[in-house]
Write a protein that holds these residues in place. Structure first.
Motif, PDB file in Angstrom:
ATOM      1  N   LYS A  72       0.829  -1.208   0.000  1.00 59.44           N
ATOM      2  CA  LYS A  72       0.000   0.000   0.000  1.00 59.44           C
ATOM      3  C   LYS A  72       0.864   1.259   0.000  1.00 59.44           C
ATOM      4  O   LYS A  72       0.564   2.229  -0.720  1.00 59.44           O
ATOM      5  CB  LYS A  72      -0.920   0.014   1.217  1.00 59.44           C
ATOM      6  CG  LYS A  72      -1.850   1.232   1.260  1.00 59.44           C
ATOM      7  CD  LYS A  72      -2.695   1.268   2.513  1.00 59.44           C
ATOM      8  CE  LYS A  72      -3.712   2.411   2.468  1.00 59.44           C
ATOM      9  NZ  LYS A  72      -3.093   3.732   2.251  1.00 59.44           N
ATOM     10  N   TRP A 145      -2.057  -8.449   9.242  1.00 61.42           N
ATOM     11  CA  TRP A 145      -1.218  -7.570   8.434  1.00 61.42           C
ATOM     12  C   TRP A 145      -1.872  -6.222   8.147  1.00 61.42           C
ATOM     13  O   TRP A 145      -1.244  -5.164   8.302  1.00 61.42           O
ATOM     14  CB  TRP A 145      -0.806  -8.259   7.132  1.00 61.42           C
ATOM     15  CG  TRP A 145       0.010  -7.358   6.239  1.00 61.42           C
ATOM     16  CD1 TRP A 145      -0.350  -6.826   5.045  1.00 61.42           C
ATOM     17  CD2 TRP A 145       1.332  -6.857   6.507  1.00 61.42           C
ATOM     18  NE1 TRP A 145       0.649  -6.029   4.541  1.00 61.42           N
ATOM     19  CE2 TRP A 145       1.694  -6.030   5.421  1.00 61.42           C
ATOM     20  CE3 TRP A 145       2.237  -7.024   7.555  1.00 61.42           C
ATOM     21  CZ2 TRP A 145       2.928  -5.386   5.347  1.00 61.42           C
ATOM     22  CZ3 TRP A 145       3.455  -6.369   7.491  1.00 61.42           C
ATOM     23  CH2 TRP A 145       3.790  -5.573   6.399  1.00 61.42           C
ATOM     24  N   ASP A 146      -3.137  -6.227   7.734  1.00 59.89           N
ATOM     25  CA  ASP A 146      -3.776  -4.961   7.370  1.00 59.89           C
ATOM     26  C   ASP A 146      -3.859  -4.004   8.553  1.00 59.89           C
ATOM     27  O   ASP A 146      -3.872  -2.780   8.377  1.00 59.89           O
ATOM     28  CB  ASP A 146      -5.184  -5.218   6.821  1.00 59.89           C
ATOM     29  CG  ASP A 146      -5.154  -5.912   5.458  1.00 59.89           C
ATOM     30  OD1 ASP A 146      -4.124  -5.830   4.762  1.00 59.89           O
ATOM     31  OD2 ASP A 146      -6.173  -6.545   5.105  1.00 59.89           O
ATOM     32  N   ASN A 227       3.330  -8.473   4.215  1.00 66.09           N
ATOM     33  CA  ASN A 227       2.450  -8.508   3.043  1.00 66.09           C
ATOM     34  C   ASN A 227       1.693  -9.823   2.925  1.00 66.09           C
ATOM     35  O   ASN A 227       1.381 -10.292   1.832  1.00 66.09           O
ATOM     36  CB  ASN A 227       3.236  -8.198   1.769  1.00 66.09           C
ATOM     37  CG  ASN A 227       3.609  -6.730   1.687  1.00 66.09           C
ATOM     38  OD1 ASN A 227       2.746  -5.858   1.611  1.00 66.09           O
ATOM     39  ND2 ASN A 227       4.909  -6.438   1.744  1.00 66.09           N
ATOM     40  N   LYS A 228       1.429 -10.450   4.085  1.00 58.83           N
ATOM     41  CA  LYS A 228       0.645 -11.677   4.234  1.00 58.83           C
ATOM     42  C   LYS A 228       1.345 -12.922   3.693  1.00 58.83           C
ATOM     43  O   LYS A 228       0.779 -14.013   3.728  1.00 58.83           O
ATOM     44  CB  LYS A 228      -0.738 -11.538   3.591  1.00 58.83           C
ATOM     45  CG  LYS A 228      -1.595 -10.447   4.209  1.00 58.83           C
ATOM     46  CD  LYS A 228      -2.991 -10.427   3.600  1.00 58.83           C
ATOM     47  CE  LYS A 228      -3.837  -9.336   4.248  1.00 58.83           C
ATOM     48  NZ  LYS A 228      -5.208  -9.271   3.684  1.00 58.83           N
TER      49      LYS A 228
END
Length: 533
Positions: A72, A145-146, A227-228
């Motif tokens: 992002k 993560w988010d 980033n997962k």
């Protein structure tokens, strides 16, 4: 030379990658921003440098791979970065029945990894169990993560995301509630495979598998949730390319910057913050509404005239060696090509029992008899950091990270202990090689070898990181651990409008840009300005 204005909306102390991220967002939001950097270059630990002056090779001196930098942020700031996947994830040499072999975990061929594990263990069970174990970290990453770019949630609220199914509950229990060693021992039987897993819980900090503080769990999560996927990728052009792209984003945002800055005084207490400094011997004094700090809390305490109270788990534990090679060393495990072994993370003396022993030795003030370490060759995935001439001649760069090398071992006699440690770490590698790695090193014009070692003491001296801790502090959980932290960004300090934008923030550490993003969010939240993301 930049003409410094007397007032800015935001002054950022330190132009490492997090300071650059914060400046880019805040400049895009329309605020006036000034970055102040003590060095004559920007980027901090993410820079690439010509470490060996006789050769046109630009090495990342302190950091080398990217996993935690959110996609992002890359999209928001329009960064033109290529993060390239390594063909090999890891290679761990071993001896068995009098022969040399190696465990190769491929990023491109799962069947190759399975066969290599079968050769080591004699069955498919360990490979399947390792996959089940790593699925726990993937599940944890999916649920967490988010949130790294959001205000901190409380532990109880965070845990609710893991209650939906048995695997999620097991991920929470194994990674957030009990010492990591329990899960490693529950899932895996082979000592080498257990050690392969444990290394991600030890890199940069001084800990062990059953540490009751769970700092090893936090370190492990930092290495596995990026980033997962948790995959560590090669920045094409080296870490210096990350810094260059961020510098470009800062300039496009309208933010300004100065290098070679010597800070002389900071007033944190007033409604407006004042910063006094010198550039080329000329004194300057500026005023800011917001002050962002991109160095550790230990350095912040010095400028504020307050005491710094680190915890025992904040001690750094890493020994870094940078090398320039004329050729790749040949392996005793001849069934594997050197290029396949060295392009991933090459593990040495990192068995599970061995690392328990090395931790015990180091905790008693002794350099371990066997020194665990891991090595990585950037140029097998991206050779653009070498000149065309060096590429044609077969040159390569190599980086070694040594573990169980705490600051305390080097504090009294750094020079002598650095020399001893370098010798021990190279010996660790040489046991797996058909030729000593020293014979593969490039030579400078004066005949000296192209090798540079950095102890935790050296890292603290160069970068200000407390006791050489590459995370600045012990890695933190991705959730609030006190009621006071809930809903905050993890960047707050005791002073109004003074925020940490570097690795000392909660959810800081490593090359991530997360603290820079979160500090910018905090500023714009107070200023009631829409975030440009």
């Amino acid at each position: 030379m930049l003409t410094v204005k007397p007032k800015y909306d935001v002054v950022i102390l330190g132009a490492g990658h997090n300071g650059l991220v914060a400046a880019s967002y805040l400049g895009r939001a329309g605020l006036s921003v000034l970055l102040l950097e003590k060095n004559d270059y920007i980027g901090g630990a993410t820079t690439s440098q010509k470490i060996f002056p006789d050769y046109d090779a630009r090495l990342s001196r302190y950091s080398y791979l990217v996993s935690l930098f959110p996609e992002k942020i890359i999209r928001d700031l329009g960064l033109k970065l290529e993060l390239r996947r390594r063909k090999t994830g890891s290679f761990t040499p071993y001896t068995q029945d009098g022969r040399h072999d190696g465990l190769l975990i491929s990023n491109a061929d799962a069947q190759l990894s399975r066969r290599s594990m079968l050769d080591l263990t004699g069955s498919d069970r360990e490979y399947d169990q390792m996959a089940r174990f790593y699925n726990l970290s993937r599940v944890f990453a999916e649920h967490s993560w988010d949130s790294m770019l959001e205000p901190l949630r409380g532990r109880d609220e965070f845990e609710k995301h893991f209650l939906g199914d048995d695997v999620s509950r097991e991920a929470w229990r194994s990674l957030a509630e009990e010492p990591l060693g329990r899960a490693i021992e529950r899932y895996l039987e082979n000592d080498l495979v257990r050690g392969l897993v444990l290394t991600d819980a030890k890199i940069g900090i001084f800990t062990h598998s059953h540490d009751p503080s769970l700092v090893q769990n936090r370190c492990f999560l930092y290495h596995l949730i990026g980033n997962k996927t948790g995959e560590w990728k090669v920045p094409v052009g080296g870490m210096g390319e990350v810094a260059r792209e961020l510098e470009r984003a800062v300039k496009e945002s309208g933010a300004e910057g100065l290098t070679n800055v010597h800070l002389t005084e900071i007033d944190f207490g007033g409604q407006k913050k004042t910063v006094a400094f010198e550039v080329d011997g000329k004194p300057q004094k500026i005023e800011a509404t917001f002050l962002l700090v991109n160095f550790g809390r230990n350095v912040l305490a010095k400028y504020a005239g307050t005491s710094y109270r680190p915890e025992a788990v904040d001690e750094g534990s890493v020994f870094k060696i940078n090398m320039l090679l004329r050729r790749l060393p040949k392996l005793k495990a001849q069934k594997y090509l050197p290029a396949d072994a060295w392009c991933g993370t090459f593990h040495s003396d990192e068995g599970y029992a061995q690392m328990n022993a090395s931790y015990e030795e180091a905790s008693k003030g002794r350099l371990p008899n066997k020194t665990p370490c891991e090595v990585y060759c950037h140029t097998l995935t991206d050779d653009s950091i070498l000149s065309p001439e060096l590429r044609d001649q077969g040159f390569h760069t190599m980086t070694l990270f040594g573990i169980d090398a705490p600051y305390s071992l080097f504090a009294r006699q750094n020079d002598a202990m650095r020399e001893r440690a370098e010798t021990k770490f190279l010996q660790s590698l040489n046991q797996w090689l058909d030729e000593p790695i020293e014979e593969c090193l490039a030579l400078a014009r004066d005949g000296t070898r192209c090798i540079e070692s950095k102890s935790p003491v050296d890292i603290e001296h160069s970068l200000g990181m407390y006791h050489g801790n590459i995370f600045h502090d012990a890695p933190s959980w991705p959730f609030a651990t006190t009621a006071e932290q809930i809903g905050k960004w993890g960047v707050e300090t005791e002073w109004e409008n003074v925020f940490i934008c570097g690795s000392s923030a909660q959810r800081g550490g490593a090359v991530s840009g997360i603290p820079g993003h979160n500090a910018a969010r905090k500023v714009l939240e107070i200023a009631e300005i829409e975030f440009p993301g």
